[in-house]
Design a protein around this motif. Structure first.
Motif, PDB file in Angstrom:
ATOM      1  N   UNK A   1       0.844  -1.202   0.000  1.00 30.35           N
ATOM      2  CA  UNK A   1       0.000   0.000   0.000  1.00 30.35           C
ATOM      3  C   UNK A   1       0.885   1.260   0.000  1.00 30.35           C
ATOM      4  N   UNK A   2       0.448   2.214  -0.730  1.00 25.30           N
ATOM      5  CA  UNK A   2       1.276   3.413  -0.844  1.00 25.30           C
ATOM      6  C   UNK A   2       0.650   4.537  -0.040  1.00 25.30           C
ATOM      7  N   UNK A   3       1.482   5.211   0.654  1.00 23.42           N
ATOM      8  CA  UNK A   3       0.979   6.291   1.495  1.00 23.42           C
ATOM      9  C   UNK A   3       0.628   7.513   0.658  1.00 23.42           C
ATOM     10  N   UNK A   4      -0.561   7.995   0.864  1.00 25.08           N
ATOM     11  CA  UNK A   4      -0.906   9.253   0.178  1.00 25.08           C
ATOM     12  C   UNK A   4      -0.143  10.374   0.871  1.00 25.08           C
TER      13      UNK A   4
ATOM     14  N   UNK B   1       1.179  13.656   2.562  1.00 26.41           N
ATOM     15  CA  UNK B   1       0.549  14.678   3.376  1.00 26.41           C
ATOM     16  C   UNK B   1       0.839  16.057   2.822  1.00 26.41           C
TER      17      UNK B   1
ATOM     18  N   UNK C   1       0.357  18.742  -3.928  1.00 29.14           N
ATOM     19  CA  UNK C   1       0.490  18.033  -5.191  1.00 29.14           C
ATOM     20  C   UNK C   1       1.921  17.849  -5.668  1.00 29.14           C
TER      21      UNK C   1
ATOM     22  N   UNK D   1       3.582  14.870  -4.279  1.00 29.74           N
ATOM     23  CA  UNK D   1       3.034  13.642  -4.866  1.00 29.74           C
ATOM     24  C   UNK D   1       3.634  13.398  -6.238  1.00 29.74           C
ATOM     25  N   UNK D   2       3.759  14.484  -7.001  1.00 33.64           N
ATOM     26  CA  UNK D   2       4.301  14.359  -8.352  1.00 33.64           C
ATOM     27  C   UNK D   2       5.743  13.901  -8.304  1.00 33.64           C
TER      28      UNK D   2
ATOM     29  N   UNK E   1       7.158  12.117  -6.039  1.00 33.43           N
ATOM     30  CA  UNK E   1       7.190  10.699  -5.710  1.00 33.43           C
ATOM     31  C   UNK E   1       6.806   9.871  -6.934  1.00 33.43           C
ATOM     32  N   UNK E   2       5.817  10.378  -7.647  1.00 35.40           N
ATOM     33  CA  UNK E   2       5.333   9.659  -8.825  1.00 35.40           C
ATOM     34  C   UNK E   2       6.424   9.516  -9.862  1.00 35.40           C
TER      35      UNK E   2
ATOM     36  N   UNK F   1       8.790   6.893  -8.764  1.00 34.52           N
ATOM     37  CA  UNK F   1       8.165   5.587  -8.849  1.00 34.52           C
ATOM     38  C   UNK F   1       8.088   5.084 -10.295  1.00 34.52           C
TER      39      UNK F   1
ATOM     40  N   UNK G   1      -2.134   8.390 -21.228  1.00 34.35           N
ATOM     41  CA  UNK G   1      -1.572   7.524 -20.187  1.00 34.35           C
ATOM     42  C   UNK G   1      -2.227   6.141 -20.179  1.00 34.35           C
TER      43      UNK G   1
END
Lengths: 290, 342
Positions: A1-4, A6, A9, A12-13, A15-16, A19, A86
């Motif tokens: 499971x991946x942590x959303x 905190x 944006x 998150x980007x 990290x994306x 990944x 995508x």
């Protein structure tokens, strides 16, 4: 499971990106499968010539692909749907410099999908440059060599029959009985004239409607008429619809030639090169200018 | 004639439909993602939990692509429908919509100027700004033309709107004529509207505009009800008709200008939705305005889901879908209501 995340944006980007980079690298090691999206007719033509048709998973609306290929249609290349792109899970995207919108291009980059954006080919040199870049991008350098030779051969043939200096050329689009459009600067018609060694009569930008009277006043030495319907002679259709053109220098010297408009849709392409050789030969066979 | 529904039935129905539409919008798209996981991804981002098992790039599709366009469709749909309701109330004309006072044609003209005359690199900013300015300037012009010594004439306003829209149409024709093929295609697609591409700033602006216009219009609901009786009667009921007209037209124009800047031209919502609500609940603006907002948001949300799914993985312009849904709906309503118009 991946942590959303905190944080907002951007975090998150970031990290994306990491990944998906990992995913891309892993998949590159595991399999060399290429899933290519082409969002430009010129790029698609080159990819097909490089025998990459089977790897195409998506193309834009201007690209023409053989019916046996099953690439998804992605719509207009300047208005691509991010999720649509995508969803095809591509690992390579080839397109023009006008590809957009900016959000979609940014998303492709963020998802670490290899992206190649090229300017439209305006002459043999830029066409060859595009072929070299695309072939390197999709690892098909060997398949590119015969294509580059083909362009050199075409240009050599055209060079043999260059138009006399200062030949005034009108490039016309035949509009299925709805008049004529004269090619101006920045159009493929204009590029085509320059490759033949002529001078374009269209001083405006893009294509503009033109009357027979205006054409007569321009006194073209050569008229090239592009038509999408090659079932009847476009030259005969042109002269039937606009008999006045018989009185231009091009008309009196029978230097009015036709070209299949469909070959020029994607700019100066490999097909356009073939058309160029044909037009050049036809003009050479016609009565020369006095 | 449709039986009018009581609010006690209508409000829960709208709420249920809204939940369904938002869920559908968040869970539908070109990328096949499990619906429950997509919703959990939003829950996670709101409450900092970790229930969703979507990969991070899949979470991004939900959070960065689908969620903003859902919110934009909600905001734009609500603003358009409310502005339509206000225009129809103000002009006491069932055909009035924001297009009638020149806002849409001005916006289109502004955007076309930006697309054709300004560099491509600037268009991300220049097109919405030019569209907004175009809407504002043409509406001001129309309004100025309609102002006389005895106040603002509604008939003059409508006629000036027609004249300015026609002039705008001619200018658009000229711009189309000089445009190259790419610009031409850009203008055509822009004018069909889309809620797909929006920055955070514009989304926030639209959302705030929706909330503020809704509150502002609601404050004037009673005055608009008085206007239904006629301007003369409204004045006798204590409404400062002239001031109200100016204020409401300015707010409506700002609302329309912002929606056009964010999403291009999306037709039919401002025209159809207020009619639909009037048939469902009657002409009282206290209910007409909020219900129009809800149904406008719903129509645009459903239309946007359709725009995404019909030609997957490509997307249709959402304005095409609103027209395809709106025009037959409008025709059916007209047929049902025919005797009211004859």
């Amino acid at each position: 499971m991946i942590t959303a995340s905190s944080s907002p944006r951007f975090s998150r980007l970031a990290k994306c990106v990491g990944f998906t980079a990992l995913l891309t690298m892993t998949s590159a090691v595991q399999a060399a499968e290429q899933r290519i999206i082409s969002t430009d007719a010129g790029s698609t033509d080159i990819l097909l010539a490089l025998d990459k048709g089977a790897d195409l998973v998506g193309v834009d609306v201007t690209s023409v692909i053989p019916p046996q290929l099953k690439a998804a249609k992605l719509g207009y290349h300047r208005m691509l749907a991010t999720e649509g792109v995508l969803s095809l899970n591509p690992n390579m995207v080839v397109g023009s410099e006008h590809m957009g919108p900016a959000e979609t291009v940014a998303a492709i980059k963020k998802a670490n999908i290899a992206l190649l954006q090229l300017p439209a080919a305006r002459d043999a040199k830029s066409l060859k440059e595009n072929i070299v870049k695309i072939s390197a991008f999709v690892h098909s350098e060997q398949q590119a060599k015969p294509l580059l030779q083909r362009i050199d051969q075409s240009m050599a043939k055209v060079a043999e029959h260059q138009l006399p200096p200062n030949s005034k050329v009108a490039f016309l689009l035949q509009m299925d009985g709805k008049g004529l459009r004269l090619a101006g600067q920045g159009t493929t018609g204009d590029d085509f004239i320059h490759l033949l060694g002529g001078e374009s009569l269209g001083a405006h930008r893009g294509y503009q409607s033109v009357s027979a009277e205006a054409l007569l006043s321009l006194q073209p030495d050569v008229i090239i008429v592009a038509s999408r319907d090659m079932s009847r002679s476009p030259v005969a259709m042109l002269l039937e619809a606009t008999p006045l053109l018989k009185h231009t220098p091009a008309g009196t010297q029978q230097r009015i030639v036709a070209v299949d408009g469909r070959q020029l849709v994607s700019g100066i392409s490999l097909e356009a090169m073939d058309a160029l050789v044909d037009v050049s030969a036809a003009l050479n066979a016609a009565k020369p200018a006095s | 004639m449709i039986n009018r529904l009581p609010l006690t039935t209508l409000l829960p129905l709208c709420l249920a439909l809204m939940i369904a539409a938002v869920t559908l919008s968040i869970t539908s798209g070109a990328m096949a993602l499990p619906a429950s996981q997509s919703l959990l991804a939003i829950w996670d981002s709101l409450w900092r939990t970790e229930y969703s098992n979507l990969a991070q790039y899949q979470q991004l599709v939900v959070l960065d692509l689908r969620l903003p366009r859902t919110l934009l469709a909600l905001s734009v749909g609500a603003i358009l429908a409310q502005c339509g309701a206000v225009m129809q109330g103000l002009f006491r004309n069932p055909l009035a919509d924001p297009g009638i006072i020149g806002a849409s044609s001005g916006a289109a003209l502004g955007a076309a100027c930006a697309i054709i005359l300004l560099p491509v690199a600037m268009q991300g900013v220049s097109t919405p700004v030019a569209a907004f300015l175009g809407a504002l300037l043409t509406t001001m012009l129309v309004f100025k033309l309609a102002q006389g010594e005895s106040g603002t004439s509604v008939v003059m306003l409508l006629l000036a709107g027609v004249a300015v829209a026609a002039f705008g149409g001619a200018m658009m024709g000229f711009l189309n004529y000089i445009a190259d093929d790419q610009s031409l295609r850009d203008i055509t697609l822009w004018s069909m509207g889309s809620v797909a591409h929006v920055g955070d700033g514009m989304l926030l602006l639209c959302f705030v505009t929706m909330v503020l216009t809704a509150l502002y219009f609601q404050r004037h609901a009673q005055a608009l009800n008085a206007m239904l009786l006629g301007e003369y009667e409204a004045r006798h009921l204590g409404v400062n008709v002239e001031r109200m007209k100016i204020k409401l037209i300015v707010v409506t124009t700002i609302g329309i200008g912002i929606t056009v800047a964010a999403a291009g031209i999306i037709g039919f919502i401002g025209l159809v939705i207020p009619h639909l609500v009037r048939m469902l609940t009657g002409p009282d603006h206290r209910t007409l305005l909020p219900l129009s907002a809800i149904l406008g948001a719903l129509l645009l949300l459903f239309a946007d889901v359709g725009a995404r799914l019909i030609m997957m993985p490509a997307e249709l312009p959402v304005g095409l879908i609103t027209a395809v849904i709106g025009a037959p709906l409008f025709t059916v309503l007209l047929i049902q209501q025919r005797k009211n118009f004859t």
